[in-house]
Scaffold this active site. Structure first.
Site, mmCIF file in Angstrom:
data_model
loop_
_atom_site.group_PDB
_atom_site.id
_atom_site.type_symbol
_atom_site.label_atom_id
_atom_site.label_comp_id
_atom_site.label_asym_id
_atom_site.label_seq_id
_atom_site.Cartn_x
_atom_site.Cartn_y
_atom_site.Cartn_z
ATOM 1 N N GLY A 55 121.121 58.428 14.836
ATOM 2 C CA GLY A 55 120.133 58.205 13.791
ATOM 3 C C GLY A 55 120.554 57.039 12.908
ATOM 4 O O GLY A 55 121.718 56.626 12.927
ATOM 5 N N CYS A 82 126.954 59.772 18.131
ATOM 6 C CA CYS A 82 126.790 58.742 17.100
ATOM 7 C C CYS A 82 126.600 59.387 15.716
ATOM 8 O O CYS A 82 127.517 60.005 15.205
ATOM 9 C CB CYS A 82 125.656 57.793 17.472
ATOM 10 S SG CYS A 82 125.682 56.246 16.526
ATOM 11 N N TYR A 83 125.414 59.297 15.116
ATOM 12 C CA TYR A 83 125.188 59.983 13.840
ATOM 13 C C TYR A 83 125.511 61.460 13.969
ATOM 14 O O TYR A 83 126.067 62.071 13.042
ATOM 15 C CB TYR A 83 123.736 59.794 13.388
ATOM 16 C CG TYR A 83 123.389 60.530 12.108
ATOM 17 C CD1 TYR A 83 123.574 59.920 10.869
ATOM 18 C CD2 TYR A 83 122.900 61.838 12.143
ATOM 19 C CE1 TYR A 83 123.270 60.592 9.691
ATOM 20 C CE2 TYR A 83 122.606 62.524 10.967
ATOM 21 C CZ TYR A 83 122.791 61.891 9.747
ATOM 22 O OH TYR A 83 122.502 62.571 8.580
ATOM 23 N N HIS A 169 127.289 56.202 22.830
ATOM 24 C CA HIS A 169 126.093 56.815 23.412
ATOM 25 C C HIS A 169 126.270 57.026 24.919
ATOM 26 O O HIS A 169 126.066 56.090 25.705
ATOM 27 C CB HIS A 169 124.868 55.926 23.177
ATOM 28 C CG HIS A 169 124.423 55.879 21.755
ATOM 29 N ND1 HIS A 169 123.500 56.763 21.233
ATOM 30 C CD2 HIS A 169 124.795 55.064 20.724
ATOM 31 C CE1 HIS A 169 123.300 56.484 19.953
ATOM 32 N NE2 HIS A 169 124.078 55.457 19.623
ATOM 33 N N GLU A 171 124.300 58.563 26.854
ATOM 34 C CA GLU A 171 123.000 58.689 27.517
ATOM 35 C C GLU A 171 122.433 57.365 28.001
ATOM 36 O O GLU A 171 121.533 57.353 28.857
ATOM 37 C CB GLU A 171 121.990 59.370 26.584
ATOM 38 C CG GLU A 171 121.496 58.544 25.395
ATOM 39 C CD GLU A 171 122.410 58.564 24.191
ATOM 40 O OE1 GLU A 171 121.959 58.181 23.108
ATOM 41 O OE2 GLU A 171 123.586 58.969 24.336
ATOM 42 N N SER A 223 91.486 61.017 35.287
ATOM 43 C CA SER A 223 91.375 59.581 35.062
ATOM 44 C C SER A 223 91.660 58.797 36.332
ATOM 45 O O SER A 223 91.312 57.631 36.430
ATOM 46 C CB SER A 223 92.360 59.143 33.977
ATOM 47 O OG SER A 223 93.686 59.221 34.459
ATOM 48 N N GLY A 225 94.772 58.315 37.220
ATOM 49 C CA GLY A 225 96.159 57.923 37.070
ATOM 50 C C GLY A 225 97.087 58.978 37.651
ATOM 51 O O GLY A 225 96.648 60.054 38.088
ATOM 52 N N VAL A 226 98.378 58.696 37.643
ATOM 53 C CA VAL A 226 99.359 59.600 38.247
ATOM 54 C C VAL A 226 99.325 60.970 37.590
ATOM 55 O O VAL A 226 99.271 62.004 38.267
ATOM 56 C CB VAL A 226 100.781 58.996 38.148
ATOM 57 C CG1 VAL A 226 101.813 59.984 38.663
ATOM 58 C CG2 VAL A 226 100.856 57.695 38.933
ATOM 59 N N ASP A 227 99.346 61.006 36.256
ATOM 60 C CA ASP A 227 99.455 62.279 35.546
ATOM 61 C C ASP A 227 98.253 63.183 35.806
ATOM 62 O O ASP A 227 98.404 64.351 36.176
ATOM 63 C CB ASP A 227 99.608 62.037 34.041
ATOM 64 C CG ASP A 227 100.821 61.191 33.716
ATOM 65 O OD1 ASP A 227 101.765 61.172 34.527
ATOM 66 O OD2 ASP A 227 100.817 60.529 32.662
ATOM 67 N N SER A 228 97.061 62.653 35.609
ATOM 68 C CA SER A 228 95.877 63.497 35.781
ATOM 69 C C SER A 228 95.645 63.841 37.246
ATOM 70 O O SER A 228 95.138 64.913 37.566
ATOM 71 C CB SER A 228 94.636 62.823 35.184
ATOM 72 O OG SER A 228 94.266 61.676 35.913
ATOM 73 N N SER A 229 96.043 62.953 38.162
ATOM 74 C CA SER A 229 95.895 63.241 39.593
ATOM 75 C C SER A 229 96.790 64.398 40.009
ATOM 76 O O SER A 229 96.367 65.304 40.738
ATOM 77 C CB SER A 229 96.228 61.999 40.427
ATOM 78 O OG SER A 229 95.311 60.961 40.172
ATOM 79 N N LYS A 369 107.850 61.223 33.161
ATOM 80 C CA LYS A 369 107.027 60.533 34.166
ATOM 81 C C LYS A 369 107.609 60.639 35.573
ATOM 82 O O LYS A 369 106.885 60.916 36.538
ATOM 83 C CB LYS A 369 106.852 59.065 33.767
ATOM 84 C CG LYS A 369 106.103 58.217 34.781
ATOM 85 C CD LYS A 369 104.632 58.609 34.889
ATOM 86 C CE LYS A 369 103.856 58.090 33.704
ATOM 87 N NZ LYS A 369 102.396 58.299 33.871
#
Length: 512
Positions: A55, A82-83, A169, A171, A223, A225-229, A369
């Site tokens: 942060g 970190c923070y 970090h 990550e 839509s 797109g990948v997500d809605s498909s 994703k």
């Protein structure tokens, strides 16, 4: 089945999603929550481990974000980053001060192999530092397990209390052995088994959707797109013909995309879906007329989507549920708890308060994703659909800076089509996302010996695996030059083309 859980408490760090994504790469389920999450709720969630994010604040200032000190007495392993490491030190009576020498970027860190965190890590390893404060002295009971020439406590731990902290970090990809460290934390410290598997997620989701829906009717916002498909195919597997997919062509799609979506999901496509296409271009253009502010555009598009769905639902009769392809980054970026709203996604923060459905089903809400793509493969969706270029729900509405009009949509559609065609012609593969956007800048040019005053198009291409961080792609100059020439010569209303070099953060992948 109850799954293992690691929770990330967000103290305002830019990498909160990335930490969760890295833990999931270890096959351990992970969620992000605000640092204000109550101890009672944490006990109820029964996590195997807790991670404090970084942060921008200084822990010794009165207004800095903190959690209750009692969290350290829960017996749950904690990793501060970190923070988060400074907060752990400060709250347990160590000393945190402004560092005499700040550290930013790749730094060589010397680690202690006696630590569970570093057991299989090289003695000297490259880590990513980003701090102006540092832990000057560790709290009582802690052992220093890593140092740099200017950072006396690059890592510390109290293994008896299962408390661990790193100033760097682990990550981020710039920390060479960061994944090893996170793997060590979740498996060797937290004792996780690794039960987060995409095959079980798909099976469990299909079962839970069947139980939730019963004999009800479901409307899916498709839509293309990948997500809605993936959401549509998942629901189709679960409830079959109880599902109706409504594809709203809002006039903000890529060139010819409406017809392409209908070819895949319509009556002649490979899926046995109830499919309805609604051509609503004029309706959306009217609502967006004169609107330039990005958040306002997103909310208008989101509300209009819902109104169209409601109207179609009434035609179908007694629809109980609405399905959306919301994914986890949408939820976090739209504001999680007291976290900052980065941008309202049309299917999260952009929804109107009053929605005429019993409930909204979001089967992918927990997934990042790349996990959505894995789910698509588990469902047998063809690779060309699963690997399709991401496209935001508000569509070109957020790739057009300023007001959205039919003419401006045409410009960005044509420019984007040329860009995608030339990327394909050049055989460039592996780009995370690439597209053309229309800026609101107009500038003087000269074409055919005449003065022009037209728009500038911005080209964007990034490399990313998780869409939480991204770096600009190095597309060969000759390809960019060819794209520029074609756009200026073939797209009326454009006399300048630029290439966006911005990474995420500090930018976002989309322009608005």
């Amino acid at each position: 089945m109850k799954k293992e859980l690691v929770i990330v408490l967000d103290f305002g760090g830019q990498y909160n999603q990335l930490i969760a994504r890295r833990v999931r790469e270890c096959n351990v389920y992970c969620e992000v929550h605000p640092h204000t999450l109550s101890l009672d709720r944490i006990r109820e969630m029964d996590p195997k481990g807790i991670i404090f994010t970084g942060g921008p604040n200084s822990v010794y200032k009165d207004d800095s974000p903190r959690c209750g000190k009692e969290i350290f007495d829960l017996g749950i392993p904690i990793l501060g980053i970190c923070y988060g490491s400074q907060l752990m030190a400060y709250m347990l009576d160590g000393t945190v001060e402004n560092a005499p020498v700040s550290e930013y970027g790749k730094t060589e860190v010397e680690v202690d192999h006696g630590s569970l965190l570093f057991g299989d890590v090289e003695t000297k390893t490259i880590c990513w530092m980003s701090h102006t404060d540092y832990i000057a002295s560790a709290p009582e009971g802690f052992t220093v397990t890593a140092t740099t020439p200017v950072c006396p406590v690059a890592s510390m731990e109290d293994p008896k209390r299962k408390l661990y902290a790193t100033q760097f970090h682990p990550e981020v990809m710039h920390t060479a052995e960061g994944m090893k460290m996170l793997y060590n934390f979740v498996y060797k410290v937290c004792g996780c088994r690794g039960d987060w598997q995409m095959s079980s997620f798909v099976d469990d989701t299909i079962t839970s959707v069947r139980q939730k829906v019963g004999d009800g009717k479901v409307l899916c916002a498709l839509s293309g797109g990948v997500d809605s498909s993936v959401a549509a195919v998942l629901l189709s597997k679960a409830i079959g013909k109880q599902l109706t997919c409504v594809f709203v062509d809002h006039g903000l799609l890529r060139k010819d995309e409406g017809d392409e979506v209908e070819a895949v999901f319509g009556p002649d496509g490979p899926y046995d879906l109830n499919f309805i296409r609604v051509n609503a271009q004029d309706r959306f253009y009217r609502r967006l007329a004169g609107i330039a502010e990005p958040e306002q555009k997103r909310k208008i598009i989101g509300e209009e989507f819902i109104r169209v769905f409601e109207e179609e639902a009434k035609k179908i009769g007694a629809v109980d549920f609405l399905v959306q392809g919301t994914i986890y980054p949408d939820v976090i970026e739209s504001g999680l708890g007291k976290s900052a709203v980065i941008k309202s996604h049309h299917n999260v923060g952009g929804l109107p308060d009053c929605v005429d459905f019993k409930e909204i089903i979001e089967p992918l809400r927990l997934l990042f994703k790349d996990e959505v793509r894995k789910a698509g493969r588990e469902l047998g969706i063809p690779e060309n659909l699963v690997s399709r270029q991401p496209f935001p729900g508000p569509g070109l509405g957020i790739r057009i800076i300023g007001e959205v009009t039919a003419e401006r949509v045409r410009i960005v559609q044509d420019a984007d089509a040329i860009y995608r065609e030339e990327i394909a012609n050049a055989g460039i593969e592996g780009l995370g996302q690439y597209f053309a956007a229309l800026t609101n800048m107009r500038s003087v040019g000269v074409m055919g010996d005449e003065r022009t005053y037209d728009y500038a198009v911005a080209l964007r291409a990034v490399n990313t695996t998780d869409f939480m961080t991204a770096e600009c792609s190095e597309i060969p100059f000759e390809v960019l030059q060819k794209v520029m020439n074609r756009i200026i010569n073939e797209v009326k209303g454009v006399n300048r083309v630029m290439y966006d070099l911005t990474s995420k953060p500090p930018g976002t992948i989309e322009f608005e």
